[in-house]
Design an enzyme around this catalytic site. Structure first.
Site, PDB file in Angstrom:
ATOM      1  N   ASP A 144      -6.286   3.982  -4.763  1.00  0.00           N
ATOM      2  CA  ASP A 144      -7.516   3.867  -3.647  1.00  0.00           C
ATOM      3  C   ASP A 144      -7.948   5.226  -3.056  1.00  0.00           C
ATOM      4  O   ASP A 144      -8.355   5.777  -3.932  1.00  0.00           O
ATOM      5  CB  ASP A 144      -6.395   3.586  -2.877  1.00  0.00           C
ATOM      6  CG  ASP A 144      -7.420   3.102  -1.546  1.00  0.00           C
ATOM      7  OD1 ASP A 144      -7.396   2.063  -1.008  1.00  0.00           O
ATOM      8  OD2 ASP A 144      -7.544   3.582  -0.472  1.00  0.00           O
TER       9      ASP A 144
ATOM     10  N   LYS B 234       1.119  -1.348   0.461  1.00  0.00           N
ATOM     11  CA  LYS B 234       0.397  -0.419  -0.275  1.00  0.00           C
ATOM     12  C   LYS B 234       0.178   1.185   0.279  1.00  0.00           C
ATOM     13  O   LYS B 234       2.175   1.297   0.606  1.00  0.00           O
ATOM     14  CB  LYS B 234      -0.955   0.269   1.549  1.00  0.00           C
ATOM     15  CG  LYS B 234      -2.140   0.956   0.958  1.00  0.00           C
ATOM     16  CD  LYS B 234      -2.710  -0.111  -0.299  1.00  0.00           C
ATOM     17  CE  LYS B 234      -3.979   0.543   0.080  1.00  0.00           C
ATOM     18  NZ  LYS B 234      -5.458  -0.334  -0.449  1.00  0.00           N
TER      19      LYS B 234
HETATM   20  N1  GLU Z   1      -7.772   0.211  -2.929  1.00  0.00           N
HETATM   21  C1  GLU Z   1      -7.491  -1.115  -3.446  1.00  0.00           C
HETATM   22  C2  GLU Z   1      -8.197  -1.889  -2.753  1.00  0.00           C
HETATM   23  O1  GLU Z   1      -7.694  -1.824  -0.779  1.00  0.00           O
HETATM   24  C3  GLU Z   1      -7.187  -1.665  -4.919  1.00  0.00           C
HETATM   25  C4  GLU Z   1      -6.219  -2.447  -5.239  1.00  0.00           C
HETATM   26  C5  GLU Z   1      -5.446  -2.577  -6.339  1.00  0.00           C
HETATM   27  O2  GLU Z   1      -6.676  -3.066  -7.370  1.00  0.00           O
HETATM   28  O3  GLU Z   1      -3.947  -3.144  -6.461  1.00  0.00           O
HETATM   29  O4  GLU Z   1      -7.673  -3.283  -2.839  1.00  0.00           O
END
Ligand code: GLU
Length: 447
Positions: free
Chosen positions: A164, A124
């Site tokens: 996100d 993240k």
């Molecule tokens: N931010 C999204 C999640 O919490 C998607 C992450 C992604 O597609 O890499 O899963």
């Protein structure tokens, strides 16, 4: 493993990292029993290794605002775990972003990605940059400055960021544009959520919300219920809530409340396609006000300042906004107003006491890492399409997404079924995700 001992050590080491500690505690409590049946886990100190990110990059992001003033923010990328594949997870731009928040999100992402059935590790990243009130040009300059630092930490086989909260298609475009310029790589596979003409998967924008509704359908089916005609209360009006509303309406459910930081709107006759389209305009405006929907559609929606969507009588609650957005009091209000199911779509959207209340008062509950995994799963499908230089049709992607959500539901049932036949989805999701990552770590030795 003794959860109390591990948590005491982590608390002493990371005082004040409340979101991270909360996320770790929830997972460890769920897996404690299974873990202790496997002495090989304890011998390889799997848990002690798994709760620490592999590495964290922290960097300064300096950019110039529209008035010519120099601004400085902090940027981060937390590469949490790569046991089952390249680091994968979104970027969050929000004024409250801290290392604790990104550590919790990276930790959750590791288990969520494991549930998707695809080979993706957990990561993240993001920044304390606040997109609210920023112009398009400011967003672009910030994204470019952010990528100037991040670009050599990522790569299609190393670490693949995505969106996100605060990072959607527009931001991914600016970030990817800068990455291409710096890396001189045009094979489009380093970020997911790209535009459809330059490597993005069809249905990726809708995928988190669609996947959440598919999961909810399976959960209801298992409980002998149907989503058709049910009243849904949804928090948020970003990309995730938008996809959830679209699919809810397609499946014949009625979205009767939405909320934002300023309050909530009641929509007695249910949300319409025009209102769902308008959510995109509201997101692009960077105003962050749900009241704008009631101003635009005064005969369909009424605004109540300072209230949450959870005050509306509904059958199903879908938190789609931010961590810890649903408290124990909200859970009690929901139950008192007739709500009997809560599928958490935001990451860690419900406070522990709210989950406890739901589970001990007969309200069906499923956690974000299972319910919202359709977003990252479709990112995984975008990676596959990029790597093989092809694009699938909407039908192909939707079928695969549906299949993945069904499989996640099955994994929860497999590991979470209680002796009375009901399902503890929190336990099921945590154990299923943990087992996959733990076995991969064991097989790869002490590294
Ligand atoms: N931010 C999204 C999640 O919490 C998607 C992450 C992604 O597609 O890499 O899963």
């Amino acid at each position: 493993m003794k959860v109390t001992k591990i948590m005491a050590d982590l608390q002493a080491k990371y005082p004040g990292e409340s979101e991270y500690l909360q996320a770790v505690q929830e997972v460890l409590e769920s897996i404690e029993e299974v873990y202790n049946e496997h002495p090989e886990f304890e011998q390889a100190k799997i848990v002690e290794r798994m709760v620490e990110p592999d590495r964290i990059f922290t960097f300064r992001v300096t950019w110039v605002d529209d008035s010519g003033q120099v601004r400085t923010n902090l940027g981060y990328r937390v590469q949490f775990n790569s046991a089952i594949g390249p680091y994968k997870g979104g970027l969050r731009f929000h004024r409250k972003v801290t290392p604790s928040m990104l550590k919790f999100l990276g930790f959750e992402q590791t288990f969520k990605n494991a549930l998707t059935t695809l080979p993706m590790g957990g990561a993240k990243g993001g920044s304390d940059f606040d997109p609210v009130g920023k112009s398009d040009a400011e967003i672009m300059r910030f994204c470019q400055a952010f990528m100037l630092e991040l670009w050599n930490c990522i790569g299609p086989d190393q670490d693949v960021p995505a969106g996100d909260v605060g990072v959607g298609g527009r931001e991914i475009g600016y970030l990817d544009g800068m990455y291409r310029k710096l890396a001189r790589e045009y094979n489009t596979g380093v970020l997911t959520g790209k535009g459809q003409t330059w490597g993005g998967s069809i249905l990726r924008p809708e995928a988190t919300g669609y996947g959440a509704l598919y999961f909810t359908q399976h959960l209801l089916h298992k409980a002998g219920k149907d989503i058709k005609g049910k009243k849904l209360a949804i928090s948020g009006f970003g990309n995730v809530a938008w996809g959830a509303c679209k699919k809810a309406v397609q499946l014949g459910a009625k979205v009767i409340a939405l909320s934002g930081p300023d309050g909530m709107i009641n929509i007695p006759d249910g949300i319409t396609p025009e209102m769902i389209d308008y959510m995109l305009v509201m997101r692009a405006s960077n105003r962050d006000k749900i009241e704008d929907m009631a101003v635009k559609f005064p005969d369909k929606a009424s605004f109540v300042a300072g209230k949450k969507a959870w005050s509306a009588p509904c059958d199903i609650a879908l938190p789609c906004a931010f961590q810890n957005e649903l408290s124990e009091d909200d859970a009690k209000e929901l139950k008192a107003n007739g709500c009997w199911c809560c599928c958490e779509v935001s990451n860690m959207g419900c406070q522990p006491a709210a989950i406890h209340f739901f589970q001990s008062n007969g309200v069906l509950f499923a956690p974000g890492k299972a319910v919202n995994a359709g977003g990252v799963a479709t990112s995984g499908l975008e990676m596959t399409q990029n790597a093989s230089h092809i694009s699938w049709s909407a039908q192909e992607v939707d079928d695969k997404l549906h299949f993945i959500m069904q499989s996640i539901h099955e994994q929860c049932v497999k590991y979470g079924t209680r002796p009375d036949g009901s399902v503890d989805y929190v336990k099921g999701a945590n154990i299923a995700g943990f087992m996959k990552v733990a076995h991969a770590m064991l097989e790869q030795g002490i590294i």
